[in-house]
Design an enzyme around this catalytic site. Sequence first.
Site, PDB file in Angstrom:
ATOM      1  N   HIS A 166     -56.770 -32.235  46.601  1.00 32.71           N
ATOM      2  CA  HIS A 166     -55.959 -31.715  45.489  1.00 32.71           C
ATOM      3  C   HIS A 166     -54.555 -32.317  45.511  1.00 32.71           C
ATOM      4  O   HIS A 166     -53.991 -32.622  44.455  1.00 32.71           O
ATOM      5  CB  HIS A 166     -55.826 -30.188  45.587  1.00 32.71           C
ATOM      6  CG  HIS A 166     -56.917 -29.432  44.896  1.00 32.71           C
ATOM      7  ND1 HIS A 166     -57.208 -29.599  43.570  1.00 32.71           N
ATOM      8  CD2 HIS A 166     -57.773 -28.472  45.350  1.00 32.71           C
ATOM      9  CE1 HIS A 166     -58.206 -28.775  43.230  1.00 32.71           C
ATOM     10  NE2 HIS A 166     -58.574 -28.093  44.290  1.00 32.71           N
TER      11      HIS A 166
ATOM     12  N   GLN B 231     -52.567 -26.514  41.873  1.00 30.24           N
ATOM     13  CA  GLN B 231     -53.448 -25.592  41.148  1.00 30.24           C
ATOM     14  C   GLN B 231     -52.686 -24.452  40.473  1.00 30.24           C
ATOM     15  O   GLN B 231     -53.255 -23.749  39.638  1.00 30.24           O
ATOM     16  CB  GLN B 231     -54.510 -25.008  42.083  1.00 30.24           C
ATOM     17  CG  GLN B 231     -55.521 -26.057  42.567  1.00 30.24           C
ATOM     18  CD  GLN B 231     -56.582 -25.429  43.437  1.00 30.24           C
ATOM     19  OE1 GLN B 231     -56.388 -25.255  44.637  1.00 30.24           O
ATOM     20  NE2 GLN B 231     -57.697 -25.048  42.840  1.00 30.24           N
TER      21      GLN B 231
ATOM     22  N   CYS C 247     -64.624 -24.891  43.085  1.00 29.90           N
ATOM     23  CA  CYS C 247     -63.172 -25.073  43.017  1.00 29.90           C
ATOM     24  C   CYS C 247     -62.618 -24.069  42.016  1.00 29.90           C
ATOM     25  O   CYS C 247     -63.160 -23.928  40.914  1.00 29.90           O
ATOM     26  CB  CYS C 247     -62.849 -26.498  42.565  1.00 29.90           C
ATOM     27  SG  CYS C 247     -61.077 -26.790  42.372  1.00 29.90           S
ATOM     28  N   LEU C 248     -61.526 -23.407  42.378  1.00 33.38           N
ATOM     29  CA  LEU C 248     -60.922 -22.425  41.471  1.00 33.38           C
ATOM     30  C   LEU C 248     -60.450 -23.085  40.174  1.00 33.38           C
ATOM     31  O   LEU C 248     -60.307 -22.411  39.159  1.00 33.38           O
ATOM     32  CB  LEU C 248     -59.732 -21.731  42.155  1.00 33.38           C
ATOM     33  CG  LEU C 248     -60.091 -20.847  43.358  1.00 33.38           C
ATOM     34  CD1 LEU C 248     -58.822 -20.354  44.040  1.00 33.38           C
ATOM     35  CD2 LEU C 248     -60.977 -19.676  42.952  1.00 33.38           C
TER      36      LEU C 248
ATOM     37  N   GLY D 216     -59.156 -21.395  49.660  1.00 33.76           N
ATOM     38  CA  GLY D 216     -58.068 -22.362  49.752  1.00 33.76           C
ATOM     39  C   GLY D 216     -57.405 -22.502  48.398  1.00 33.76           C
ATOM     40  O   GLY D 216     -58.030 -22.231  47.357  1.00 33.76           O
TER      41      GLY D 216
ATOM     42  N   HIS E 277     -60.937 -30.617  50.936  1.00 35.89           N
ATOM     43  CA  HIS E 277     -60.839 -30.232  49.521  1.00 35.89           C
ATOM     44  C   HIS E 277     -59.373 -30.039  49.114  1.00 35.89           C
ATOM     45  O   HIS E 277     -58.941 -30.513  48.054  1.00 35.89           O
ATOM     46  CB  HIS E 277     -61.653 -28.946  49.316  1.00 35.89           C
ATOM     47  CG  HIS E 277     -61.695 -28.438  47.914  1.00 35.89           C
ATOM     48  ND1 HIS E 277     -62.856 -28.413  47.159  1.00 35.89           N
ATOM     49  CD2 HIS E 277     -60.731 -27.922  47.107  1.00 35.89           C
ATOM     50  CE1 HIS E 277     -62.584 -27.919  45.963  1.00 35.89           C
ATOM     51  NE2 HIS E 277     -61.299 -27.605  45.910  1.00 35.89           N
ATOM     52  N   GLU E 278     -58.601 -29.344  49.959  1.00 34.12           N
ATOM     53  CA  GLU E 278     -57.203 -29.058  49.598  1.00 34.12           C
ATOM     54  C   GLU E 278     -56.342 -30.316  49.652  1.00 34.12           C
ATOM     55  O   GLU E 278     -55.473 -30.518  48.800  1.00 34.12           O
ATOM     56  CB  GLU E 278     -56.625 -27.961  50.489  1.00 34.12           C
ATOM     57  CG  GLU E 278     -57.373 -26.625  50.428  1.00 34.12           C
ATOM     58  CD  GLU E 278     -57.688 -26.142  49.018  1.00 34.12           C
ATOM     59  OE1 GLU E 278     -56.870 -26.374  48.098  1.00 34.12           O
ATOM     60  OE2 GLU E 278     -58.771 -25.552  48.818  1.00 34.12           O
TER      61      GLU E 278
HETATM   62 ZN    ZN Z   1     -60.140 -26.816  44.432  1.00 32.38          ZN
END
Ligand code: ZN
Length: 168
Positions: free
Chosen positions: A134, A51, A88-89, A46, A130-131
């Site tokens: 963000h 991000q 998480c990226l 995702g 999660h998204e």
């Molecule tokens: Zn993330």
Amino acid sequence: MAIYPIRTFPDPVLTLKAGTVRTFDDDLQRLVDDMLETMYDAPGVGLAAPQIGISKRVFVADAGDGPFAMVNPEVVETQGKWKFEEGCLSVPGRYWTIKRADFVRAEGLDLDGNPVAYEGDELLGRVLQHEIDHLNGVLLLERLSARTRRAALSDLRSEALGRPGGPA
Ligand code: ZN
């Protein structure tokens, strides 16, 4: 198509509440195409627009059933609880066991501005939460217990200070 650099903690864009999308045009389609390419390249399951430094309410995801995008999404229903190891990226290389709702239904808009809903449990349910977090400026660090979060933050801060060139 373009691969964007992924913003990482403590980049302030990650803690802003992202803005509502009101224009559904080719630029939005291009943004989503680029976000998917960036997500698959990372690789991740995702990616939310903040991000890549774009504070708009858009995310892309692929929890194993193919790619999709949601615009202006909201969680409208949750059921149950599920603990799972999550990363998480934007906090690369770190994983924590986090308890979240198991089943989630999210409603929002597609790239043409039409209503769309996605729902699922386990990984899909987690990715949706999660998204959407963000888009509200919430990182997974805020989903940790107070004690684990304190330890994680001091660890991440000392890592940032130790980086060549100092904190960025
Ligand atoms: Zn993330």
